[in-house]
Structures are given as structure tokens and as C-alpha cells.
Scaffold this active site. Structure first.
Site, PDB file in Angstrom:
ATOM      1  N   ARG A  58       0.823  -1.213   0.000  1.00 50.49           N
ATOM      2  CA  ARG A  58       0.000   0.000   0.000  1.00 50.49           C
ATOM      3  C   ARG A  58       0.859   1.266   0.000  1.00 50.49           C
ATOM      4  O   ARG A  58       0.474   2.278  -0.603  1.00 50.49           O
ATOM      5  CB  ARG A  58      -0.941  -0.011   1.206  1.00 50.49           C
ATOM      6  CG  ARG A  58      -2.098  -0.989   1.026  1.00 50.49           C
ATOM      7  CD  ARG A  58      -3.002  -1.040   2.218  1.00 50.49           C
ATOM      8  NE  ARG A  58      -4.236  -1.767   1.897  1.00 50.49           N
ATOM      9  CZ  ARG A  58      -5.170  -2.076   2.779  1.00 50.49           C
ATOM     10  NH1 ARG A  58      -5.019  -1.733   4.042  1.00 50.49           N
ATOM     11  NH2 ARG A  58      -6.248  -2.727   2.404  1.00 50.49           N
TER      12      ARG A  58
ATOM     13  N   LYS B 134     -17.090 -16.771   3.295  1.00 53.72           N
ATOM     14  CA  LYS B 134     -18.548 -16.690   3.385  1.00 53.72           C
ATOM     15  C   LYS B 134     -19.235 -16.308   2.080  1.00 53.72           C
ATOM     16  O   LYS B 134     -18.816 -15.379   1.397  1.00 53.72           O
ATOM     17  CB  LYS B 134     -18.936 -15.664   4.465  1.00 53.72           C
ATOM     18  CG  LYS B 134     -18.493 -16.048   5.875  1.00 53.72           C
ATOM     19  CD  LYS B 134     -18.900 -14.985   6.869  1.00 53.72           C
ATOM     20  CE  LYS B 134     -18.495 -15.367   8.292  1.00 53.72           C
ATOM     21  NZ  LYS B 134     -18.889 -14.322   9.273  1.00 53.72           N
TER      22      LYS B 134
ATOM     23  N   GLY C 156      -7.271  -7.578  -0.680  1.00 52.82           N
ATOM     24  CA  GLY C 156      -7.312  -8.501   0.448  1.00 52.82           C
ATOM     25  C   GLY C 156      -6.329  -9.645   0.356  1.00 52.82           C
ATOM     26  O   GLY C 156      -5.185  -9.500  -0.085  1.00 52.82           O
TER      27      GLY C 156
ATOM     28  N   GLY D  85     -12.508  -4.394   1.453  1.00 54.42           N
ATOM     29  CA  GLY D  85     -13.939  -4.098   1.469  1.00 54.42           C
ATOM     30  C   GLY D  85     -14.339  -3.096   0.404  1.00 54.42           C
ATOM     31  O   GLY D  85     -15.418  -3.187  -0.186  1.00 54.42           O
TER      32      GLY D  85
END
Length: 418
Positions: A40, A206, A375, A398
Site C-alpha cells: 500500500r 462466506k 485482500g 472491502g
């Protein structure tokens, strides 16, 4: 996204408030705080170099971790200032606050081409609350605003949204940094009308985290390849036994509807045909969060669509790796978000690593456009040493998902229109 970029600004001699994403993983080694993944920081260097070259007074703001509105020494940005100076090859000043007299004094004395990093904005509760009074204080020295923190753009916080509103209200301009511009280009423009075949690889734990993305991508994808624990919820929806695999029983109806939609749209929807499974054994040990540590025993390949009662699926198996890799190598556009299994454990990492190799090969040999959606997928690509073989790796976790879902990101919406 027709927003101003940093290239459109006249920044010479002006104080430019730059929201960057320096929320990087840190570890203490031999008494020193070490950054374990600099992705980053490195990705925002082009924006910072441009501002330096054009004579801006660059005031950098970022968050680190979750200090919950309180000062926490372990989450100070001071070590990042030192590393940023090394990467930029110039001095980076640091001030141990982000608002107040000290910040105003230091910013008033800045010269063109200088860089200043403010302390963690999340040391104040007003940051996450997007408190207007806090945003006013943050914005006090700013004449212009640049957001290069795509990873935080889905949050309407003071530094990502509130400060931009203050600057705009004073007649200043708010622009996207070069990294933000690239994120919007690859996650937006490139995927709006992707070259076909368009292969989407989705993993992670998920179904509920990815269901909105799956629904949207089914409208454009040629093939979806599913891995990670989310695959087991789909298997449960198909009526198979999943043993002790991580599943979401309350999302079975959602999984069934997704499978039906894929069929109706003639989208190939592939689930693992074999897996690496292991038996979970609870231990007396606990992790840093106080949760019991599970030991995974007897790892083995399971080729049955039903899983053993005593075992959980933790990675895709060799047959699935071959099937998925063959599909990937035919792709012209590839989007990957989420690992294929518990890749942090070497015993269950081969599926994720093999997919990384296939994506890299499709990019390098076949000219495919490959986009990694932030991620753990980025972490996996970097661990495999293939970061330079990919077209684009998003810095957003996200934020990437919400953007792919079609949601408006507050940190983007607030920027000045071209």
C-alpha cells in the site's frame, strides 16, 4: 468516473491534504517495528512523487489499525514515516498529532516539495464518526485535497469525506490520486465491458460476503470458479454432506438461487470436484484474541462430493486445480477475489498458489487482463512472488467488493467532477 485527478490540479506552492492508505501490517522483531507488507505504501509513491516534482506542500493523512479513538503507541505512524522517506529518497517529516496548534505551526512552515505525515487520524473518535468539527480541524491547513486511499474510500470518515467537503466549501478542488485513478479504471471501466472469455475466481470464507458481487458478475462473466469455504455452502445447497467444513446453513436458499441464476444465464459455475480435507482437533492453546487454537490432523485428498463426517475442507484438490487452471488459461479477462483455502498453512496453500500461477501465465503468455480484487488474494500473489506478472492488484479489500457490487463509495463521490 469523470472525476478530477491530481494531474488536473495546479499544486505549486499549495498545501495539499493527501489521504493515503498506510494501513499496513506491522510486526515487532528484535525490538524494532517492521512493516511486513509494503504494497500500500509503494502503490501511492507515484502520486507523492508527482506532487513533490510539481512543488506541492504534501500533508499526508492515514489511519492504522483500530485504536478506537484513543492514542495507542503501537499504532503510531512514525515507523511508516521513516520507511516512506527511504522509498521516496527524500525527507519525510512527522508530527505526532493530526490536528491542533503543532500541526498548524509545522504546516505553515512547509516549503514547496516537502512532505509531512500526520499521526494516525483514528486516534480521535471524530475520524470514524465523520464529525464536522473534527473535519474542520483536519482541513484547516489544506488548500486542495487528493484522495489516493481507495482501500478506505468506502468509509464516510472525516479524512476520506468530511475534509473534502470542507475544502470544496472553501472553493478548493478535490481530486483522485494516481492509485485511486487506476483502481477506478481497472475495477470500473475494464470490467464494464470485459474482453471475453471473462473468468471470475471467487474464494474466501462466506457466501454472505460475496453474494452481491456474485449476482452482479453473473451478468457479465463467462465462468465463475468457486473456492474457499464459501464453496461448502454451495455444496450443502446441492444436498451433499460437508462434514465439519465451515458453512453458512442460513444462506443455503441464497446459494440455490445463485446456482439457478447462473444456469438461467448460461454462465458456467464450477465448484471443487475434489478437496484437501483434515480433521480438526481442539487444543488447550489460545491465539492472540483468546480463541482456542485448532490443530488440523491427517490432511488428505477427498475425491467424494460428500465430505467425511470428521473432516473439514481446507483447500481445492489436484483435479480441481487442473480444471480451474485450464479454464483460466483460456481467459481474456480475469478477476480474482479470495483464496482457494487456508493458504496461511502450507499444507493447504497449493490450491491458492496454483491458481496464482495460472493467472500469471494467462497474463504473461496469453495477454489476458488480470485484476486481483484486494485482500488475501493480493497477499497470496505476493507470497508466490508473482506480483509483477499481474495486470493490476487492488489495494482495497472491502472497498473493492463494494465497488464491484455497484455501490457508491463516499470517498469517490465527494471528489470534484471534471
Amino acid at each position: 468516473m469523470a472525476k478530477l485527478t491530481v494531474r488536473d490540479l495546479d499544486v505549486r506552492g499549495k498545501r495539499v491534504f493527501v489521504r493515503v492508505d498506510f494501513n499496513v501490517p506491522l510486526e515487532e522483531k528484535d525490538g524494532q517495528v517492521v512493516i511486513t507488507d509494503e504494497t500500500r505504501i509503494k502503490e501511492t509513491l507515484p502520486t507523492l512523487r508527482l506532487l513533490i516534482e510539481q512543488g506541492a506542500k504534501a500533508i499526508l493523512a492515514a489511519h492504522l489499525g483500530r485504536p478506537n479513538g484513543k492514542r495507542e503507541a503501537s499504532l503510531s505512524l512514525r515507523p511508516i514515516a521513516a520507511r516512506l522517506a527511504e522509498l521516496l529518497g527524500c525527507e519525510v517529516n512527522f508530527v505526532d498529532d493530526c490536528i491542533g496548534e503543532k500541526v498548524e505551526r509545522v504546516t505553515a512552515a512547509m516549503q514547496p516539495g516537502q512532505v509531512l505525515l500526520l499521526e494516525n487520524v483514528r486516534f480521535y473518535p471524530g475520524e470514524e464518526a465523520n464529525d464536522p468539527a473534527f473535519a474542520d480541524k483536519l482541513a484547516k491547513p489544506a488548500e486542495q485535497y487528493v484522495n489516493d486511499a481507495f482501500g478506505a474510500a468506502h468509509r464516510a470518515h472525516a479524512s476520506t469525506e468530511g475534509v473534502a467537503r470542507v475544502v470544496t466549501g472553501r472553493g478548493g478542488q478535490c481530486a483522485a490520486g494516481l492509485l485511486m485513478e487506476r483502481e477506478l479504471k481497472f475495477l470500473g471501466d475494464e470490467l464494464e465491458k470485459p474482453a471475453l472469455p471473462f473468468v471470475v475466481i471467487l474464494g474466501g470464507a462466506k457466501v454472505s460476503d460475496k453474494i452481491q458481487v456474485i449476482g452482479r458478475l453473473l451478468e457479465k462473466a463467462t465462468t465463475l470458479l468457486i473456492g474457499g469455504a464459501m464453496a461448502y455452502t454451495f455444496r450443502l445447497a446441492q444436498g451433499f454432506k460437508v462434514g465439519k467444513s465451515l458453512v453458512e446453513p442460513d444462506k443455503v436458499d441464497v446459494a440455490k438461487a445463485t446456482l439457478a441464476k447462473a444456469k438461467a444465464r448460461n454462465v458456467q459455475f464450477l465448484l471443487p470436484s475434489d478437496d484437501v480435507v483434515a480433521t480438526p482437533v481442539r487444543t488447550d492453546k489460545t491465539d492472540k484474541k483468546g480463541k482456542p487454537i485448532i490443530e488440523w490432523q491427517n490432511p488428505r485428498v477427498n475425491s467424494d462430493r460428500n465430505y467425511p463426517d470428521d473432516a473439514a475442507g481446507l483447500d481445492i484438490g489436484p483435479v480441481t486445480i487442473k480444471t480451474y487452471s485450464d479454464v483460466i488459461l483460456l481467459a481474456k479477462t480475469i478477476l480474482w477475489n479470495g483464496p482457494m483455502g487456508m493458504f496461511e498453512d502450507k499444507r493447504f496453500a497449493e490450491g491458492t498458489n496454483a491458481i496464482a500461477r495460472a493467472v500469471a501465465e494467462a497474463t504473461q503468455k496469453n495477454g489476458a487482463t488480470s485484476i486481483i480484487g484486494g485482500g488475501d488474494s493480493v497477499k497470496a500473489i505476493n507470497q508466490a512472488g508473482l506480483g509483477d506478472k499481474i495486470t493490476f492488484m487492488s489495494t482495497g479489500g472491502g472497498a473493492s467488493l463494494e465497488f464491484l457490487e455497484g455501490k457508491v463509495l463516499p470517498g469517490v463521490a465527494v471528489l470534484t467532477e471534471k
